[in-house]
Motif scaffolding. Structure first.
Motif, mmCIF file in Angstrom:
data_model
loop_
_atom_site.group_PDB
_atom_site.id
_atom_site.type_symbol
_atom_site.label_atom_id
_atom_site.label_comp_id
_atom_site.label_asym_id
_atom_site.label_seq_id
_atom_site.Cartn_x
_atom_site.Cartn_y
_atom_site.Cartn_z
ATOM 1 N N ASP A 21 0.815 8.857 8.535
ATOM 2 C CA ASP A 21 0.874 7.925 9.662
ATOM 3 C C ASP A 21 1.737 8.458 10.800
ATOM 4 O O ASP A 21 2.244 7.700 11.618
ATOM 5 N N GLY A 22 1.881 9.774 10.863
ATOM 6 C CA GLY A 22 2.652 10.363 11.950
ATOM 7 C C GLY A 22 1.994 10.221 13.301
ATOM 8 O O GLY A 22 2.626 10.456 14.333
ATOM 9 N N ASP A 348 -2.606 3.863 8.231
ATOM 10 C CA ASP A 348 -2.554 2.537 8.844
ATOM 11 C C ASP A 348 -3.947 2.009 9.132
ATOM 12 O O ASP A 348 -4.954 2.696 8.923
ATOM 13 N N PHE A 349 -3.997 0.765 9.577
ATOM 14 C CA PHE A 349 -5.236 0.033 9.849
ATOM 15 C C PHE A 349 -5.331 -0.240 11.336
ATOM 16 O O PHE A 349 -4.342 -0.579 11.979
ATOM 17 N N ASP A 353 -12.015 -2.491 11.598
ATOM 18 C CA ASP A 353 -12.397 -2.017 10.266
ATOM 19 C C ASP A 353 -12.010 -0.567 9.980
ATOM 20 O O ASP A 353 -12.649 0.123 9.193
ATOM 21 N N ILE A 354 -10.946 -0.086 10.628
ATOM 22 C CA ILE A 354 -10.601 1.332 10.564
ATOM 23 C C ILE A 354 -9.433 1.604 9.623
ATOM 24 O O ILE A 354 -8.349 1.014 9.746
ATOM 25 N N LEU A 355 -9.636 2.539 8.687
ATOM 26 C CA LEU A 355 -8.562 3.162 7.913
ATOM 27 C C LEU A 355 -8.228 4.464 8.630
ATOM 28 O O LEU A 355 -9.096 5.335 8.791
ATOM 29 N N VAL A 396 2.832 -6.015 11.931
ATOM 30 C CA VAL A 396 2.459 -4.675 12.381
ATOM 31 C C VAL A 396 1.463 -4.113 11.372
ATOM 32 O O VAL A 396 1.761 -4.054 10.185
ATOM 33 N N THR A 397 0.305 -3.704 11.853
ATOM 34 C CA THR A 397 -0.742 -3.231 10.940
ATOM 35 C C THR A 397 -0.884 -1.724 10.969
ATOM 36 O O THR A 397 -1.768 -1.176 10.335
#
Length: 397
Positions: A21-22, A348-349, A353-355, A396-397
């Motif tokens: 998640d950088g 993160d999301f 609908d995104i991973l 926070v997603t």
């Protein structure tokens, strides 16, 4: 050749965590706490207000700006640090519009980060007089550039899908139509080679807390091409953008060149963290970084597609069209990501609908990529994501 095992050792990654998640928030550089402690105790603590002169705090936005400038292909002396990315977008956009007074259209795309569009909407509302923001699908930007467009405002890499715009091509199209090109490098700076000078960008802006690892809330930067440096007039004119800020003149006189793009007092503690983070880049070749990121991205895509048929790739396969992230679609993406994080794989999301997974070779290698893919596959195979605890949205997603 860049030694990525050496750069890996320069970041603190908590035990048991694979950090993908950088592209949202970079991890802590190992050297940052000591550098910030020195700033607080030896500099602020001992020198008090004298630190501005004794320790060169006031010059840091320019010196750090040049270090970032190297990473984005800017000419020395034309990048400065400070304030937030939204402020820098506003400055660049306002200056560009003023340089094309006979035009009323700002052109952007529907894949742009919403904040950039909010800034543009607010500016056109403020200006009135027929100014409009026009948005088109990402693939339609080039065809929409005409002689009504004052400036294009484009984020080079789409924050959701990782789709990458062609900076050179779109900038050339803008210039051919008499428009200016503003580039948001939030998902580019520190992720891939950027060449703002060679590819003709008029303005570029970006943040430092993602791939540049300055920490949460780290300051933003702005680049102004040398040909515009003495003509660009930021509508948001702060006291540190004045030619003589400590004369406290009631009338604004813009500073020389990039200095006029400074606004408020620079965040000295945050700049100390950024200074430590930028030290890591001294031994990094951006072409090596790009090649490694693409290699790891391809590996992740292949592994996930083989083991997770329910996920749909949202990121372009073509290397030239891809940033440094990999995204997949799934109707239950949020819950899947929460289950993944619970097992130590942090991505993160992004709605709807995104991973999303950041591919950052400075601290991610093949072992982490493979383990992340295996963990994702296990969660989907077991249905472990289908738990009410993983469906509850956090702030926070």
């Amino acid at each position: 050749m860049t030694d990525f095992s050496a750069t890996h050792a320069k970041f603190h990654i908590p035990d048991g965590v694979i950090y993908l998640d950088g592209n949202s928030l970079g991890p802590l550089p190992v050297a940052a706490p000591e550098r910030m402690q020195k700033m607080m105790t030896a500099e602020w603590g001992q020198s008090l207000i004298g630190g501005w002169n004794e320790h060169g705090w006031m010059a840091m936005p320019r010196s750090l700006g040049d270090r970032i400038g190297r990473l984005i292909g800017a000419e020395p002396g034309h990048t400065v640090l400070g304030d937030t990315l939204s402020i820098k977008v506003f400055q660049a956009l306002a200056a560009a519009i003023r340089m094309r007074p006979d035009r009323r259209v700002i052109l952007s795309d529907t894949g742009n980060f919403p904040s950039d569009l909010y800034i543009a909407e607010g500016l056109v509302d403020l200006l009135g007089d027929g100014y409009t923001l026009k948005t088109v699908a990402p693939e339609e930007v080039e065809g929409a550039i005409d002689d009504t467009v004052a400036a294009i405002l484009i984020t080079e890499v789409d924050y959701r899908t990782g789709r990458r715009h062609d900076m050179a091509r779109l900038t050339r199209a803008a210039h051919d139509a008499g428009a200016l090109a503003i580039w948001d490098l939030a998902h580019s700076a520190g992720a891939l080679p950027v060449r703002v000078a060679a590819e003709g960008a008029d303005f570029a802006v970006g943040c430092t807390y993602k791939y540049l690892n300055s920490g949460p809330g780290g300051p933003a930067f702005i680049y102004v091409a040398p040909r515009h440096a003495e003509q660009a007039k930021p509508a948001l004119a702060g006291w540190l953008g004045h030619d003589r800020p400590f004369d406290f003149d009631l009338r604004y006189t813009p500073g020389a060149g990039i200095e006029r793009m400074r606004v408020g007092t620079p965040p000295v503690l945050q700049m100390a963290a950024l200074e430590a983070a930028l030290d890591v880049w001294d031994g990094v070749d951006m072409d090596d970084l790009r090649a490694r990121a693409l290699e790891l991205g391809d590996r992740f895509i292949a592994g996930v597609e083989a083991a997770c048929p329910d996920l749909v790739l949202a990121t372009p396969r073509d290397h030239a069209s891809r940033g440094s992230q990999v995204s997949f679609r799934h109707p239950d993406a949020y819950a899947i990501m929460q289950a993944l994080i619970a097992r130590g794989v942090v991505g993160d999301f992004r709605a709807p609908d995104i991973l999303r997974f950041g591919i950052t070779p400075l601290y991610i290698g093949e072992a982490e990529i493979d383990a992340a893919g295996d963990t994702l596959a296990a969660i989907l195979r077991e249905g472990a994501w289908d738990d009410p605890a993983f469906r509850t949205r956090k702030a926070v997603t």
